[in-house]
Design a protein around this motif. Structure first.
Motif, PDB file in Angstrom:
ATOM      1  N   ILE A 237     -16.652  14.876 -11.965  1.00 14.45           N
ATOM      2  CA  ILE A 237     -16.898  14.079 -13.166  1.00 14.45           C
ATOM      3  C   ILE A 237     -15.849  12.981 -13.260  1.00 14.45           C
ATOM      4  CG2 ILE A 237     -17.102  14.093 -15.673  1.00 14.45           C
ATOM      5  CD1 ILE A 237     -17.847  17.096 -15.445  1.00 14.45           C
ATOM      6  N   VAL A 238     -16.300  11.733 -13.289  1.00  9.00           N
ATOM      7  CA  VAL A 238     -15.430  10.564 -13.430  1.00  9.00           C
ATOM      8  C   VAL A 238     -15.380  10.173 -14.900  1.00  9.00           C
ATOM      9  CG1 VAL A 238     -15.326   8.080 -12.957  1.00  9.00           C
ATOM     10  CG2 VAL A 238     -15.737   9.687 -11.096  1.00  9.00           C
ATOM     11  N   VAL A 239     -14.197   9.814 -15.380  1.00  9.02           N
ATOM     12  CA  VAL A 239     -14.018   9.476 -16.796  1.00  9.02           C
ATOM     13  C   VAL A 239     -13.320   8.126 -16.912  1.00  9.02           C
ATOM     14  CG1 VAL A 239     -13.266  10.320 -19.044  1.00  9.02           C
ATOM     15  CG2 VAL A 239     -13.638  11.945 -17.175  1.00  9.02           C
ATOM     16  N   HIS A 240     -13.906   7.227 -17.683  1.00  8.69           N
ATOM     17  CA  HIS A 240     -13.294   5.918 -17.914  1.00  8.69           C
ATOM     18  C   HIS A 240     -13.408   5.558 -19.396  1.00  8.69           C
ATOM     19  CE1 HIS A 240     -12.504   4.898 -13.769  1.00  8.69           C
ATOM     20  NE2 HIS A 240     -13.766   5.145 -13.427  1.00  8.69           N
ATOM     21  N   ALA A 241     -12.487   4.714 -19.846  1.00  9.29           N
ATOM     22  CA  ALA A 241     -12.569   4.099 -21.173  1.00  9.29           C
ATOM     23  C   ALA A 241     -12.766   2.608 -20.982  1.00  9.29           C
ATOM     24  CB  ALA A 241     -11.304   4.383 -21.983  1.00  9.29           C
ATOM     25  N   MET A 242     -13.287   1.960 -22.006  1.00  7.05           N
ATOM     26  CA  MET A 242     -13.474   0.517 -21.942  1.00  7.05           C
ATOM     27  C   MET A 242     -13.312  -0.084 -23.329  1.00  7.05           C
ATOM     28  SD  MET A 242     -16.481  -0.282 -23.685  1.00  7.05           S
ATOM     29  CE  MET A 242     -17.030  -1.840 -22.967  1.00  7.05           C
ATOM     30  N   HIS A 243     -13.083  -1.385 -23.365  1.00  9.62           N
ATOM     31  CA  HIS A 243     -13.197  -2.079 -24.645  1.00  9.62           C
ATOM     32  C   HIS A 243     -14.101  -3.280 -24.460  1.00  9.62           C
ATOM     33  CE1 HIS A 243     -10.697  -5.814 -24.524  1.00  9.62           C
ATOM     34  NE2 HIS A 243      -9.968  -5.169 -23.639  1.00  9.62           N
ATOM     35  N   PRO A 244     -14.900  -3.600 -25.491  1.00 12.71           N
ATOM     36  CA  PRO A 244     -15.952  -4.605 -25.336  1.00 12.71           C
ATOM     37  C   PRO A 244     -15.523  -6.032 -25.609  1.00 12.71           C
ATOM     38  CG  PRO A 244     -16.125  -3.576 -27.475  1.00 12.71           C
ATOM     39  CD  PRO A 244     -14.982  -2.893 -26.766  1.00 12.71           C
TER      40      PRO A 244
END
Length: 329
Positions: A237-244
């Protein structure tokens, strides 16, 4: 020559990121698109199940629309059944043939609702390829959830934390067949402005500032991204965060009316803001790492302001605190 062009594009992208306002606004989106950094996402997601929270408007609605257009089976999660059904109908109209669009009513601020909703999801979707934790609130006064927990923390962090933990078996099952599964946490550039105090998660001692509390919860989401990246790597399972960036969503308009009025036409469209969510869910490149913080399809620094960085091990302590809070509420 190709290498030189790639280096120049990368340098221009980094410069935009450093400028903050142009980089976060529609100016940055347009510049990066002109540089060839934001081309079409040509990926077939047929047969993949994507669960998107906060899907009845804004970024969640647009991410659902984009994922469905790539052929994904999308489960749209929201707390208002009527608005959720309207959103589902709008997404279904642009979905690729064969994609299914369904809904699941979950109030992420309610632990009972999260547990019940997760049980229904596990029963109906034993394999989940992508989980997008997008739901969130920014409040102008301190409020408590039905469980007595500060409502921003409950909605933005504790509910998504519990939902994610409960859905890990379905994500791991999907990873066994179609490695990897993906968790995407939708944070905010505002998280750069605040540090997290583990002994003040519910903002009980400080003077209320809705934007500051919101920013701290968004940094917590990034910390949980780092935590899960380490914990779930061996399960595929790969986990990433982002901001738009700065996107023109109903949430921004209602929660930050002055900001919305000042920035105005420089705000990105919800579709532009949601693009990196879709890219992280569909593209091959994000599979090569885990635990990153992304904007406009590029990994960004975790810290910009002195005194806001978390210490080593804080991500695990945060997860432990949230687990205890969920168990005791």
């Amino acid at each position: 020559m190709a290498t030189v062009k790639a280096m120049l594009r990368g340098a221009a992208d980094s410069l935009l990121d450093l400028t903050i306002a142009p980089g976060f606004s529609r100016i940055g989106w347009g510049a990066r698109k002109a540089l060839g950094l934001l081309g079409p996402i040509n990926v077939d997601l047929g047969g993949r199940t994507c669960v998107v929270t906060g899907a009845n408007s804004g970024l969640g609605l647009e991410a659902s629309r984009q994922l469905a257009a790539l052929g994904a089976d999308v489960v749209m999660v929201g707390r208002n059944p009527e608005r959720l059904e309207q959103a589902r109908a709008s997404v279904e109209g642009s979905a690729r043939s064969g994609a299914s669009i369904t809904t699941e009513v979950i109030d992420l601020s309610s632990l009972e609702s999260v547990r019940a909703g997760a049980a229904r999801l596990l029963a109906s979707k034993p394999q989940i390829d992508v989980l997008v934790n997008n739901a969130g609130v920014l409040l102008d006064s301190r409020q408590a959830s039905v469980d007595g927990i500060e409502l921003t923390l409950a909605t933005n962090v504790l509910g998504p934390f519990l939902l994610t933990e409960l859905l890990i078996p379905a994500l791991a099952a999907a990873a066994l067949e179609r490695r990897p599964a993906r968790i995407i946490n939708v944070s905010s550039g505002g998280m750069y402005s605040e540090a997290v105090k583990l002994d003040e998660l519910q903002s009980e001692r400080s003077k209320w500032s809705g934007s500051a509390v919101y920013a701290r919860t968004k940094r917590m989401q990034v910390m949980l991204t780092e935590y899960w990246a380490g914990q779930l790597a061996d399960q595929g399972i790969v986990v990433h965060a982002m901001h738009p960036g700065w996107a023109d969503t109903p949430g921004v308009e209602s929660s930050l009316p002055t900001f919305h009025k000042i920035v105005g036409k420089a705000l990105r469209t919800p579709a532009e803001g949601a693009d990196t969510i879709t890219w992280l869910a569909a593209a091959e490149a994000p599979n090569r790492s885990s635990g990153g913080f992304w904007q406009d399809r590029a990994e960004r620094p975790l810290n910009r302001r002195p005194g806001t960085a978390s210490k080593a091990g804080d991500d695990r302590l945060l997860a432990d605190d949230l687990r205890d809070l969920a168990a005791s509420a």
